[in-house]
Design an enzyme around this catalytic site. Structure first.
Site, PDB file in Angstrom:
ATOM      1  N   GLU A  88      59.473  32.602  41.027  1.00 42.49           N
ATOM      2  CA  GLU A  88      58.190  33.310  40.471  1.00 42.49           C
ATOM      3  C   GLU A  88      57.928  31.489  40.136  1.00 42.49           C
ATOM      4  O   GLU A  88      58.115  31.423  39.346  1.00 42.49           O
ATOM      5  CB  GLU A  88      58.179  34.555  40.599  1.00 42.49           C
ATOM      6  CG  GLU A  88      58.665  35.625  41.108  1.00 42.49           C
ATOM      7  CD  GLU A  88      58.436  36.921  40.727  1.00 42.49           C
ATOM      8  OE1 GLU A  88      58.403  37.836  41.354  1.00 42.49           O
ATOM      9  OE2 GLU A  88      58.953  36.643  39.392  1.00 42.49           O
ATOM     10  N   CYS A 127      51.912  27.939  36.661  1.00 42.46           N
ATOM     11  CA  CYS A 127      53.267  27.945  35.866  1.00 42.46           C
ATOM     12  C   CYS A 127      54.228  27.835  36.409  1.00 42.46           C
ATOM     13  O   CYS A 127      54.891  29.033  37.521  1.00 42.46           O
ATOM     14  CB  CYS A 127      52.651  29.509  34.961  1.00 42.46           C
ATOM     15  SG  CYS A 127      54.673  29.507  33.630  1.00 42.46           S
ATOM     16  N   CYS A 136      67.955  32.616  33.711  1.00 42.73           N
ATOM     17  CA  CYS A 136      67.925  31.648  32.471  1.00 42.73           C
ATOM     18  C   CYS A 136      69.389  32.392  31.065  1.00 42.73           C
ATOM     19  O   CYS A 136      69.244  33.744  31.161  1.00 42.73           O
ATOM     20  CB  CYS A 136      66.594  32.479  31.786  1.00 42.73           C
ATOM     21  SG  CYS A 136      66.805  31.556  29.682  1.00 42.73           S
ATOM     22  N   CYS A 162      67.093  35.653  25.395  1.00 39.98           N
ATOM     23  CA  CYS A 162      65.179  35.892  24.436  1.00 39.98           C
ATOM     24  C   CYS A 162      65.995  37.597  24.615  1.00 39.98           C
ATOM     25  O   CYS A 162      65.823  37.562  25.966  1.00 39.98           O
ATOM     26  CB  CYS A 162      64.835  35.440  24.455  1.00 39.98           C
ATOM     27  SG  CYS A 162      65.138  33.466  24.557  1.00 39.98           S
ATOM     28  N   CYS A 203      62.670  39.279  26.079  1.00 42.64           N
ATOM     29  CA  CYS A 203      62.165  38.241  27.829  1.00 42.64           C
ATOM     30  C   CYS A 203      62.404  38.789  29.085  1.00 42.64           C
ATOM     31  O   CYS A 203      63.950  39.196  29.292  1.00 42.64           O
ATOM     32  CB  CYS A 203      62.457  36.628  28.181  1.00 42.64           C
ATOM     33  SG  CYS A 203      62.176  36.411  29.497  1.00 42.64           S
ATOM     34  N   GLY A 226      63.955  30.303  32.999  1.00 40.29           N
ATOM     35  CA  GLY A 226      64.104  29.156  33.194  1.00 40.29           C
ATOM     36  C   GLY A 226      63.947  28.676  31.376  1.00 40.29           C
ATOM     37  O   GLY A 226      63.175  29.035  31.024  1.00 40.29           O
ATOM     38  N   GLU A 227      64.968  27.583  31.314  1.00 38.62           N
ATOM     39  CA  GLU A 227      64.623  26.792  30.129  1.00 38.62           C
ATOM     40  C   GLU A 227      64.905  25.549  30.080  1.00 38.62           C
ATOM     41  O   GLU A 227      65.624  24.652  31.094  1.00 38.62           O
ATOM     42  CB  GLU A 227      65.917  26.775  29.049  1.00 38.62           C
ATOM     43  CG  GLU A 227      66.243  25.886  28.507  1.00 38.62           C
ATOM     44  CD  GLU A 227      64.658  25.637  27.253  1.00 38.62           C
ATOM     45  OE1 GLU A 227      64.103  26.897  26.881  1.00 38.62           O
ATOM     46  OE2 GLU A 227      64.136  24.605  26.771  1.00 38.62           O
ATOM     47  N   SER A 269      57.748  24.002  27.503  1.00 40.68           N
ATOM     48  CA  SER A 269      57.809  24.861  26.624  1.00 40.68           C
ATOM     49  C   SER A 269      59.562  25.438  26.850  1.00 40.68           C
ATOM     50  O   SER A 269      59.986  25.846  28.040  1.00 40.68           O
ATOM     51  CB  SER A 269      57.228  26.480  27.263  1.00 40.68           C
ATOM     52  OG  SER A 269      57.495  27.234  26.061  1.00 40.68           O
ATOM     53  N   HIS A 283      58.146  32.258  17.690  1.00 41.35           N
ATOM     54  CA  HIS A 283      58.290  34.012  17.565  1.00 41.35           C
ATOM     55  C   HIS A 283      58.764  34.566  16.512  1.00 41.35           C
ATOM     56  O   HIS A 283      58.802  35.886  16.487  1.00 41.35           O
ATOM     57  CB  HIS A 283      59.212  34.756  18.879  1.00 41.35           C
ATOM     58  CG  HIS A 283      59.089  34.099  20.064  1.00 41.35           C
ATOM     59  ND1 HIS A 283      57.855  33.875  20.197  1.00 41.35           N
ATOM     60  CD2 HIS A 283      59.476  33.328  21.011  1.00 41.35           C
ATOM     61  CE1 HIS A 283      57.748  33.114  21.697  1.00 41.35           C
ATOM     62  NE2 HIS A 283      58.881  32.841  21.551  1.00 41.35           N
ATOM     63  N   CYS A 338      53.552  36.507  31.137  1.00 41.24           N
ATOM     64  CA  CYS A 338      54.843  35.608  29.913  1.00 41.24           C
ATOM     65  C   CYS A 338      55.425  36.339  30.018  1.00 41.24           C
ATOM     66  O   CYS A 338      55.286  37.779  29.479  1.00 41.24           O
ATOM     67  CB  CYS A 338      54.122  35.050  28.464  1.00 41.24           C
ATOM     68  SG  CYS A 338      52.830  33.773  28.736  1.00 41.24           S
TER      69      CYS A 338
END
Ligand code: SAH
Length: 369
Positions: free
Chosen positions: A93, A106, A113, A117, A120, A172-173, A204, A228, A346
């Site tokens: 997406e 974005c 991912c 986390c 998420c 994803g990272e 990010s 966080h 997010c």
């Protein structure tokens, strides 16, 4: 017949090398690059400033392949979410966020991912694979040229650049898909492609320390760190990557990142989770960490998704948290929630992932799904 050489995987330097290898002049690469990225053309036969021979060579020896948009959702605030098909069972997406002074895209960097986390939605999908350069740049290509075509129709012929800012805050990272992300960012910044300045690109990351050091050398764009939590115990739970790169190591890398010469600040993202990380004590600890650093804080109200186990902090506690940081002299913004009526905010991006991490099975066994 499909060809392994997809020209959308090449940045300008690669394209020049290819053309030289083919016995052509390097400026041909620049022409092709402009056709593909600036004009948005995906048909070699229409690239009329190339010789017939070269066009034929391109047709026979390469392909132009991009992700295919299969669904568009438009939120009441104008935010759009696109579902892109990559291959069998893999979808990603991309989110378009229009604002008065900018249009932000974005983008995703991986299918799913691997970081797990706990707050998420993407993490719950598990992980399949890295996106190719073509799949990353294809998100910008498809957004830019679709929006441009819509505007051209609305304004009877006028065309203008549409996407002004990119944030790597989708699925994803990005630093775990380092080479492809760097290459895609170089295409985004290339004047013969999208011409975006590094100031308009934000990466990010949850904090992959060795890759942060490489990024500083290779392509020092704006950096956002998903923080966080301000102590290791809590951050280990929320962002398990912290067990590998604890806060001390992460902040040392952040401090090094700012030694590149360009004057700027790092953005620290902080998702506010009710009764988890939103008390005055947590704010105080965060202030202690950031007070003497060139920092901006981006508070993100938690965006809920099914079975997350978390709740968003109350408006009062968000306000109190923000005020406490501002009173301590920290630039603190609250991220506007955009597109939540289409699950485009997010941490809500899920796409469709052929999970190879078996995370879904694990979570089901643990009773969290
Ligand atoms: N892997 C990268 C980029 C993707 S996430 C990273 O960790 O930075 C983009 C941002 O959205 C991160 O700050 C992430 O922590 C935050 N986020 C994830 N899930 C969220 C949720 N449910 N609500 C609000 N923000 C969330």
């Amino acid at each position: 017949m499909t060809h392994p050489l997809n020209l959308f995987n090449l940045n300008l330097a690669d394209m020049e090398q290819l053309l030289v290898d083919w016995g052509e002049k390097p400026f041909r690469a620049r022409q092709i690059f402009q056709w593909l990225h600036q004009v948005g053309l995906v048909d070699f036969s229409e690239m009329h400033n190339l010789s017939k021979v070269l066009r034929q060579k391109l047709i026979e020896n390469s392909q132009l392949q991009l992700p295919v948009q299969i669904k568009q959702q438009i939120a009441s605030d104008g935010t759009r979410k696109w579902l892109l098909h990559l291959d069998y069972n893999n979808h990603i997406e991309t989110v378009f966020i229009p604002e008065d002074d900018r249009n932000t895209l974005c983008v995703s960097s991986q299918v799913g991912c691997a970081l797990a986390c706990s707050f998420c939605a993407t993490a719950q999908q598990g992980f399949n694979r890295n996106l190719s350069v073509a799949e990353i740049i294809g998100q910008l290509w498809s957004a830019e040229h679709q929006l441009r075509a819509e505007q051209k129709q609305a304004l009877k012929g006028q065309e203008a650049r549409q996407i002004s800012n990119i944030v790597f805050m989708g699925m994803g990272e990005p630093l775990l898909n380092y080479d492809n992300v760097i290459k895609a960012m170089r295409i985004m910044m290339d004047d013969l492609a999208y011409g975006l300045s590094w100031r308009r690109l934000t990466l990010s990351t949850a904090g992959v320390v060795p890759a942060l050091d490489r990024l500083r050398e290779d392509c020092p764009v704006n950096l956002a760190i998903s923080l966080h939590a301000s102590d290791d115990d809590l951050r280990n739970q929320l962002v398990p990557l912290n067990q590998k790169y604890p806060l001390k190591t992460l902040f040392a890398a952040c401090d090094r990142y700012l030694t590149t010469g360009q004057r700027r600040k790092i953005t620290y993202e902080y998702v506010l989770l009710k009764d988890v990380n939103d008390s005055p004590k947590h704010a105080k600890a965060l202030i202690a960490l950031l007070r003497h650093r060139p920092a901006k804080v981006n508070l993100i109200p938690f965006n809920p998704f099914a079975h997350s186990g978390y709740q968003c902090s109350t408006p009062d506690s968000i306000q109190r948290f923000q005020n406490q940081l501002i009173d301590a002299g920290l630039i603190t913004l609250r991220r506007k929630t955009r597109g939540d009526d289409i699950d485009a905010a997010c941490g809500q991006l899920a796409g469709k992932v052929q999970d190879k991490s078996r995370r879904k099975i694990q979570s089901a066994n643990e009773g969290t799904l």
